[in-house]
Motif scaffolding. Sequence first.
Motif, mmCIF file in Angstrom:
data_model
loop_
_atom_site.group_PDB
_atom_site.id
_atom_site.type_symbol
_atom_site.label_atom_id
_atom_site.label_comp_id
_atom_site.label_asym_id
_atom_site.label_seq_id
_atom_site.Cartn_x
_atom_site.Cartn_y
_atom_site.Cartn_z
ATOM 1 N N LYS A 189 121.545 -56.029 10.391
ATOM 2 C CA LYS A 189 121.713 -57.274 11.075
ATOM 3 C C LYS A 189 121.038 -57.172 12.386
ATOM 4 O O LYS A 189 121.400 -56.286 12.972
ATOM 5 C CB LYS A 189 123.395 -57.511 11.022
ATOM 6 C CG LYS A 189 123.606 -59.016 11.692
ATOM 7 C CD LYS A 189 125.082 -59.268 11.570
ATOM 8 C CE LYS A 189 125.623 -60.385 12.328
ATOM 9 N NZ LYS A 189 126.836 -61.206 11.823
ATOM 10 N N ASP A 222 121.305 -59.474 3.595
ATOM 11 C CA ASP A 222 122.105 -60.557 3.732
ATOM 12 C C ASP A 222 121.092 -61.570 4.296
ATOM 13 O O ASP A 222 120.680 -61.250 5.298
ATOM 14 C CB ASP A 222 123.128 -60.110 4.863
ATOM 15 C CG ASP A 222 124.065 -61.265 5.190
ATOM 16 O OD1 ASP A 222 123.631 -62.492 5.327
ATOM 17 O OD2 ASP A 222 125.380 -61.228 5.075
ATOM 18 N N HIS A 225 121.006 -62.698 7.801
ATOM 19 C CA HIS A 225 120.704 -61.242 9.024
ATOM 20 C C HIS A 225 119.387 -61.258 9.113
ATOM 21 O O HIS A 225 118.709 -60.032 9.181
ATOM 22 C CB HIS A 225 121.550 -60.012 8.603
ATOM 23 C CG HIS A 225 122.918 -60.345 8.481
ATOM 24 N ND1 HIS A 225 123.473 -59.103 8.162
ATOM 25 C CD2 HIS A 225 123.880 -61.189 8.624
ATOM 26 C CE1 HIS A 225 124.953 -59.378 8.068
ATOM 27 N NE2 HIS A 225 124.850 -60.879 8.359
ATOM 28 N N ASP A 257 123.711 -65.840 12.356
ATOM 29 C CA ASP A 257 124.329 -65.452 11.088
ATOM 30 C C ASP A 257 125.162 -66.640 10.930
ATOM 31 O O ASP A 257 126.518 -66.527 10.866
ATOM 32 C CB ASP A 257 125.193 -64.387 11.441
ATOM 33 C CG ASP A 257 125.600 -63.530 10.032
ATOM 34 O OD1 ASP A 257 125.203 -64.260 8.956
ATOM 35 O OD2 ASP A 257 126.410 -62.697 10.171
ATOM 36 N N ASP A 259 126.301 -68.394 8.189
ATOM 37 C CA ASP A 259 126.972 -68.296 6.861
ATOM 38 C C ASP A 259 127.288 -69.800 6.276
ATOM 39 O O ASP A 259 128.335 -70.076 5.892
ATOM 40 C CB ASP A 259 128.369 -67.633 7.080
ATOM 41 C CG ASP A 259 128.359 -66.261 7.050
ATOM 42 O OD1 ASP A 259 127.390 -65.504 6.664
ATOM 43 O OD2 ASP A 259 129.508 -65.495 7.506
ATOM 44 N N ASP A 294 128.039 -64.037 0.656
ATOM 45 C CA ASP A 294 128.821 -63.773 1.756
ATOM 46 C C ASP A 294 128.825 -64.950 2.460
ATOM 47 O O ASP A 294 127.930 -65.252 3.326
ATOM 48 C CB ASP A 294 128.000 -62.667 2.462
ATOM 49 C CG ASP A 294 128.936 -62.250 3.716
ATOM 50 O OD1 ASP A 294 129.928 -62.680 4.100
ATOM 51 O OD2 ASP A 294 128.565 -61.169 4.483
HETATM 52 MN MN MN Z 1 127.060 -61.629 8.215
#
Ligand code: MN
Length: 397
Positions: A189, A222, A225, A257, A259, A294
């Motif tokens: 990240k 991810d 990231h 990030d 999400d 995630d």
């Molecule tokens: Mn994350």
Amino acid sequence: MTQFQSATFEFAANALDSFQIEIPSWGFANTGTRFGKFVQAAAASTIEEKFADAAEVNRLTGATPTLALHVLWDLPNGIEDVSEVKALENRFGVRSGSINPNLFQDQEYKFGSLCNPSESIREQALAHVLDSIEIARALDSRDISLWMADGSNYPGSQSIRRRIGWLEEAMRTIHDNLAPGLRLLVEYKPFEPAFYHTDIADWGMSSHFARMAGPHARVLVDTGHHYSGQNIEQIVAWLLHTGMLGGFHFNDRRYADDDLTLGSIDPYQVFRIFHEILVAESDGLQLDVAYMIDQSHNLKGKVEAMVQTVVTAQELYLKAALVDREQLAVHQQSCDLVAAEELFRGAFWEDVRPLTVAWREARGLPADPLAALRASGYVERIALERGSRLGTVVSYA
Ligand code: MN
Ligand code: RM4
Ligand code: MN
């Protein structure tokens, strides 16, 4: 159905049958931003409730048989909690998925965990990862998924190189202790919570640590990231080429990030990632890619958002599967740029929803999982059951 339609259906059905995606326990819990939290009556706060929600998502989509667990949040007593988790697996028909050690929440980790200058804090962090391996072994999980918040906020305040050395050492020890069949996934990240340097900031650093660790370590991508403008599918292609791709944490982002729900900002990006993997598979590469979500849903209903995400992932995967890869290779070889791009984009623009509906019906799943969730009254029921505990917000994620 015409012959052509049924051939397309068979193809789509095979693709969808082969696609499963793991959902995260923390996606069902109350979450927030650093400014505050808006608590939801239906949010899960016990491991039992998280398993119940995961089972509901799996019942509706048929694609989420495993639930990722975060050790501190889900197994606060460590290995002692395994028997309860096993009982929940049996009761709800959902298995434990990746095991996520928590190296960012304890006060000791203020200046880092496995990269902390203090040897005893590094040892504490390592012990937690080793405990997490024991949990993964007991639950028969495939992956330990390591994300570290380690880094620093101010230039000159830490030795970047000494921290690399400490982490290399820890990675080797962790790998030496892996249970048979267990993999170590190393997530990266670029920033947050550290804002000057992050100890594992990109895929190159992750690859390095995974290689240093040993043959059962891989990189975890991810999607949230990355810096804006980074070409994630190129990173994926490199990881495929070098045999280092272990899995994904899917989510979408606009700024950092964030999400956000997969595909809500840039569905084409996700399609392009899936395409790279499918090409590699067609080329005969032996892959074992863990697809995981995630996401934490701050404003959306959690079960609803999870179902929406899984359905989106299935649609984007199917679109990518529909790319005529043989024909595309011909266009690429002859540098017919527009033909190649049109073929590629054409698959992305294909409306695959009728195919996904036909597949669901053929598999005895609800044709429209979101509508089925609403009709089931599940969310209203859990909101009533859980609502009285409003205000007990346990975690960040
Ligand atoms: Mn994350
Ligand atoms: C991090 C990272 C990890 C996740 C935590 C909650 O940003 O994405 O994978 O476990 O958040
Ligand atoms: Mn992640």
